[in-house]
Design an enzyme around this catalytic site. Structure first.
Site, PDB file in Angstrom:
ATOM      1  CD  GLU A  28       2.725  -6.755   8.052  1.00 38.82           C
ATOM      2  OE1 GLU A  28       2.447  -5.831   8.582  1.00 38.82           O
ATOM      3  OE2 GLU A  28       2.279  -7.886   8.492  1.00 38.82           O
ATOM      4  CE  LYS A  45      -1.002   1.584   4.791  1.00 39.65           C
ATOM      5  NZ  LYS A  45      -0.293   0.214   5.793  1.00 39.65           N
ATOM      6  CG  HIS A  56       1.860  -1.425  11.788  1.00 38.58           C
ATOM      7  ND1 HIS A  56       2.452  -0.228  12.162  1.00 38.58           N
ATOM      8  CD2 HIS A  56       2.027  -1.466  10.298  1.00 38.58           C
ATOM      9  CE1 HIS A  56       2.962   0.576  11.175  1.00 38.58           C
ATOM     10  NE2 HIS A  56       2.914  -0.025  10.067  1.00 38.58           N
TER      11      HIS A  56
HETATM   12  C1  PLP Z   1       0.609   0.208   6.275  1.00 36.28           C
HETATM   13  C2  PLP Z   1       1.100  -0.945   6.826  1.00 36.28           C
HETATM   14  C3  PLP Z   1       2.630  -1.268   6.845  1.00 36.28           C
HETATM   15  C4  PLP Z   1       3.366  -0.580   6.418  1.00 36.28           C
HETATM   16  O1  PLP Z   1       4.120   0.545   7.274  1.00 36.28           O
HETATM   17  P1  PLP Z   1       5.142   1.444   7.302  1.00 36.28           P
HETATM   18  O2  PLP Z   1       5.170   2.337   8.604  1.00 36.28           O
HETATM   19  O3  PLP Z   1       5.202   2.149   6.033  1.00 36.28           O
HETATM   20  O4  PLP Z   1       6.265   0.660   7.416  1.00 36.28           O
HETATM   21  C5  PLP Z   1       2.797  -2.658   7.569  1.00 36.28           C
HETATM   22  N1  PLP Z   1       1.581  -3.341   7.920  1.00 36.28           N
HETATM   23  C6  PLP Z   1       0.762  -2.882   7.710  1.00 36.28           C
HETATM   24  C7  PLP Z   1      -0.432  -4.105   8.198  1.00 36.28           C
HETATM   25  C8  PLP Z   1       0.187  -1.885   7.380  1.00 36.28           C
HETATM   26  O5  PLP Z   1      -1.200  -1.348   7.323  1.00 36.28           O
END
Ligand code: PLP
Length: 474
Positions: A269, A66, A195
């Site tokens: 991620e 994304k 996250h």
């Molecule tokens: C947006 C998102 C990420 C990426 O986050 P960053 O801060 O750009 O590294 C990873 N995992 C999930 C589930 C997300 O929604």
């Protein structure tokens, strides 16, 4: 597998004397470029991958699509062997279309539309996250063999974008119950994800989250689950001048302390980390308003310049609103020892909200001058809209020779993805010029009268010497 037929969509291999900034200068000063444009350096993505691998050797990156779903970014990361974090059917299909094995994808959206769950099952993307009971019932009905990952909440104290309000169950008060429900439904839960928040500025939060995961791993074992996956999510910074070394040190130590067993598969991620600094945006100043104001310190009357550029918060700079980014406009033209003026930078649309930079200091710029914005690769292009008729900037992708040699034979990349030469083919043909406009009209110097300011009456003659815009467009 898509291979572009258009020379401009390929990766341009730079000669030894060129760099992102020299390419920007070549394009901007070609005399045929008017639209805003990006230069994307895939070498920067390759460098990030090397940094990640050496900083956290145990943590396998699954790039969060994304953040920037450009085909080039996905192809480069697929070639480098990264995995992917997808949040929808379309993202899954896009990654699969590159020939990526479905087991390199995690479907990391804890709240999935029904058809997307079914689709993941159909294409073999087995690993997916959840944080609520309803999701378990959906999965039981639509894809009972899925490998589920429970997403817990553990928020960074300071982060550019908090996510905890929307996603993640409490590891102590909610997660145990959800695991019991999963067990009763006969659903296989294989691990934990979290996250901490995007653009995390609280590195120790990773230790907290890893410690909480350990506790839940042990609880799951008591229910008969065999957890084998820990997913550290996103949050890692990626702009110029940032570093992941502090987070990496904390993560590595916490993994050693809480997850010494090497059979536990550790993934993350990262989104922003990989792409932020790879993209540089150049915008053209097309209008300027000079307004009278008072110097904040001395109270003396002075001039504030409002610069209108051809990309704004409805386009690339949506990141200012949604991603809370602070962007910095750097003049492309070199000004040595120029006087700096209070300035603001505005997007091209007719919305008053369309402000890119509220307050900054800049030398006096002219119509046709360029402002360059670094670190524009994350959460910009995928969200941009051509509102009000202002197009989303094109991306000119470049790589140096070493990166070309490294990547040109690794699928999904091929020799055909690359073309030698610094500047876009369209530029040579003058294709970015809006030929409908008649730019040959003479532009007269304008005298403006600044409004009264200061104590006494003050009429200031201000002559704006507009640069002739002819050369920009012909
Ligand atoms: C947006 C998102 C990420 C990426 O986050 P960053 O801060 O750009 O590294 C990873 N995992 C999930 C589930 C997300 O929604």
């Amino acid at each position: 597998m898509k291979i572009s037929n258009f020379e401009d969509e390929r990766v341009h291999v730079l000669d030894a004397n060129s760099s992102v900034w020299s390419v920007i200068r070549d394009i901007a000063e070609s005399g045929t470029q008017e639209e805003a444009f990006y230069v994307c350096d895939i070498g920067d993505i390759v460098r990030k991958h090397k940094i990640w691998k050496s900083a956290m050797p145990r943590v396998e990156p699954h790039y969060a699509v994304k953040c920037n779903d450009s085909l080039t970014v996905l192809e480069v990361l697929a070639a480098l062997g990264a995995g992917f974090d997808c949040a929808s059917k379309t993202e899954i299909n896009k990654v699969l279309s590159l020939g990526v094995d479905p087991n390199r994808i995690i479907f990391a959206n804890p709240a999935k539309p029904l058809s997307h769950i079914r689709h993941a099952g159909d294409v073999g993307v087995n690993t997916m996250t959840f944080d609520n009971e309803v999701e378990l019932h959906k999965v039981k009905r639509l894809f009972p063999d899925a490998k589920m990952v429970i997403r817990i909440r553990c928020d960074a104290e300071i982060a550019q974008c908090q996510l905890g309000m929307k996603f993640g169950c409490d590891p102590e008060t909610e997660a145990p119950h959800l695991l019991q429900v999963a067990r009763d439904l006969g659903i296989d839960v294989v691990g934990i994800s979290f996250h901490v928040g995007s653009g995390c500025r609280d590195p120790p939060v990773f230790r907290k989250a890893i410690a909480a995961s350990r506790k839940l791993f042990d609880y799951a074992a008591s229910l008969g689950f065999h957890f084998s996956l820990l997913d550290l999510g996103g949050g890692y910074p990626g702009g110029h001048g940032t570093s992941i070394s502090e987070i990496a040190e904390i993560v590595n130590m916490a993994l050693d302390d809480y997850f010494p067993d090497p059979s536990v598969h550790i993934i993350a991620e990262p989104g922003r980390f990989y792409v932020s600094s790879a993209y540089t945006l150049a915008c053209n100043i097309h209008s300027i308003r000079a307004v009278g104001t008072k110097d904040a310190v001395t109270g003396n009357p002075t001039t504030h310049y409002m610069y209108y550029i051809n990309d704004g918060v409805y386009g690339s700079f949506n990141c200012v609103l949604y991603d809370h980014q602070h962007v910095v406009g750097i003049p492309l033209k070199e000004f040595s020892h120029s006087k700096l003026y209070s300035s603001s930078i505005w997007g091209p649309t007719c919305d008053g909200l369309d402000q890119v930079v509220e307050q900054t200091l800049l030398p006096e710029m002219q119509v046709g001058d360029w402002l360059v914005f670094e670190d524009m690769g994350a959460y910009t292009l995928p969200v941009a809209s051509p509102f009000n008729g202002f197009p989303i900037p094109k991306v000119h992708v470049v790589a140096d020779e070493n990166v070309w040699m490294l990547l040109k034979d690794i699928l999904p990349l091929t020799e055909d993805h690359f073309v030698i030469g610094n500047i876009p083919a369209s530029l040579k043909k003058g294709m970015d010029v809006n030929r409908d406009e008649d730019w040959s009209l003479p532009i007269l110097p304008i005298t403006i009268t600044l409004p009264l300011c200061g104590d006494g009456p003050l009429i200031q003659e201000h002559v704006l010497e507009y640069v002739d815009v002819g050369p920009i467009n012909h």
